[in-house]
Design an enzyme around this catalytic site. Structure first.
Site, PDB file in Angstrom:
ATOM      1  N   HIS A  43       1.485   5.250   4.351  1.00 36.93           N
ATOM      2  CA  HIS A  43       0.353   5.676   3.195  1.00 36.93           C
ATOM      3  C   HIS A  43       0.891   6.949   2.950  1.00 36.93           C
ATOM      4  O   HIS A  43       1.108   7.470   1.602  1.00 36.93           O
ATOM      5  CB  HIS A  43      -0.787   5.475   3.645  1.00 36.93           C
ATOM      6  CG  HIS A  43      -1.372   4.161   4.043  1.00 36.93           C
ATOM      7  ND1 HIS A  43      -2.681   3.552   4.371  1.00 36.93           N
ATOM      8  CD2 HIS A  43      -0.811   2.916   3.754  1.00 36.93           C
ATOM      9  CE1 HIS A  43      -2.728   2.377   4.113  1.00 36.93           C
ATOM     10  NE2 HIS A  43      -1.276   1.961   3.603  1.00 36.93           N
ATOM     11  N   SER A  72       0.911  -1.091   0.219  1.00 38.67           N
ATOM     12  CA  SER A  72       0.014   0.026  -0.210  1.00 38.67           C
ATOM     13  C   SER A  72       0.848   1.203   0.000  1.00 38.67           C
ATOM     14  O   SER A  72       0.449   2.263  -0.380  1.00 38.67           O
ATOM     15  CB  SER A  72      -1.065   0.031   1.284  1.00 38.67           C
ATOM     16  OG  SER A  72      -0.332  -0.514   2.542  1.00 38.67           O
TER      17      SER A  72
END
Length: 282
Positions: A233, A181
């Protein structure tokens, strides 16, 4: 050359008499050369056809390869392979297995295993984790690789993953982290950069708006979810934005050199600061 041998053989046969044994032998020799030349010419023709056919096949194969997202497919294949190895080595939710296959663990990075700032992009925790990231990588990677080109996409993906893991290393020192991610958020950041750099392109502008909404919703979800590394992230998102500004996207147009230099300097400075923070915090 074939006509030359034909004429020589014809002259020999016309001038040869029944008793001229030596002349007959010479004629036979030239006749043999004619047959050999015909066979050679036929073989050369067949060889030429085969070479042309193979050349066309190679050109078509190369064209198909260039137009395919083979970097995305290769990264996805390696990621799936690592997940299968995790599964057969004790389970993808087993902490010792995750550490063995390269998950980020700060004490080990401080000990000298610096590659753990990169390898987590291949490691996933549980089936749902790899399904979500796998589908995201496949669809987003196909499009991003087409926009940036193969080698730029390769650098963009791994720079983003590295940036996300460095941010996680600095701000989430007590967690075990893994997943693609960080790199996927970097691809979203790269698309946001395209929207900022190529505002005159309505398709790119609309695409960037959609991804901006997606990023906002994901980060909002991260705030209210446990077990998600939001710092990874955000680090991947910013790393992808700056890496894209540094690498450029020639397929869409030329980017100014000052902007590319500024993006590269900011990226390097940011990574250096985060690494300094992470190593000194440890």
């Amino acid at each position: 050359m074939l006509n030359y041998y034909k004429n020589m053989a014809a002259k020999c046969l016309a001038n040869a008499s029944d008793g001229a044994k030596n002349n007959r032998r010479t004629c036979c020799f030239f006749s043999g050369l004619v047959r050999q030349a015909r066979h050679t010419a036929s073989s050369s023709c067949l060889l030429g056809r085969w070479v042309r056919k193979e050349t066309m096949n190679y050109s078509n194969w190369r064209s198909r390869l260039q137009n395919s997202a083979y970097v995305t497919n290769a990264i996805l294949a390696v990621t799936i392979l690592v997940f299968l190895l995790e599964t057969f080595s004790g389970g993808s939710t087993n902490n010792s297995v995750l550490v063995f296959y390269g998950a980020r663990l700060n004490p080990l990075i401080l000990y000298g295993q610096w590659w753990r700032l990169m390898t987590p992009v291949f490691v996933h925790i549980g089936l749902m984790h790899i399904l979500v990231n796998g589908f995201s990588l496949y669809y987003l990677g196909q499009m991003t690789e087409q926009l940036f080109g193969h080698w730029r996409f390769f650098l963009l993906y791994f720079i983003s993953g590295f940036a996300g893991n460095v941010a996680s290393f600095a701000f989430s020192p007590n967690t075990l982290a893994a997943g693609a991610s960080t790199a996927i958020f970097g691809l979203l950041g790269a698309c946001l950069m395209l929207g900022d750099s190529f505002k005159e392109n309505p398709v790119i502008r609309q695409l960037a708006r959609q991804f901006l909404l997606l990023v906002g919703l994901n980060l909002l979800f991260n705030l209210f979810s446990s077990g998600i590394d939001i710092f990874g992230h955000i680090g991947g998102l910013l790393g992808g934005f700056l890496a894209a500004g540094m690498l450029g996207a020639p397929a869409l147009g030329r980017m100014g050199t000052p902007r590319r230099i500024a993006s590269a300097v900011t990226l390097l400075f940011g990574l250096g600061a985060l690494l300094f923070l992470g190593f000194n915090a440890g």
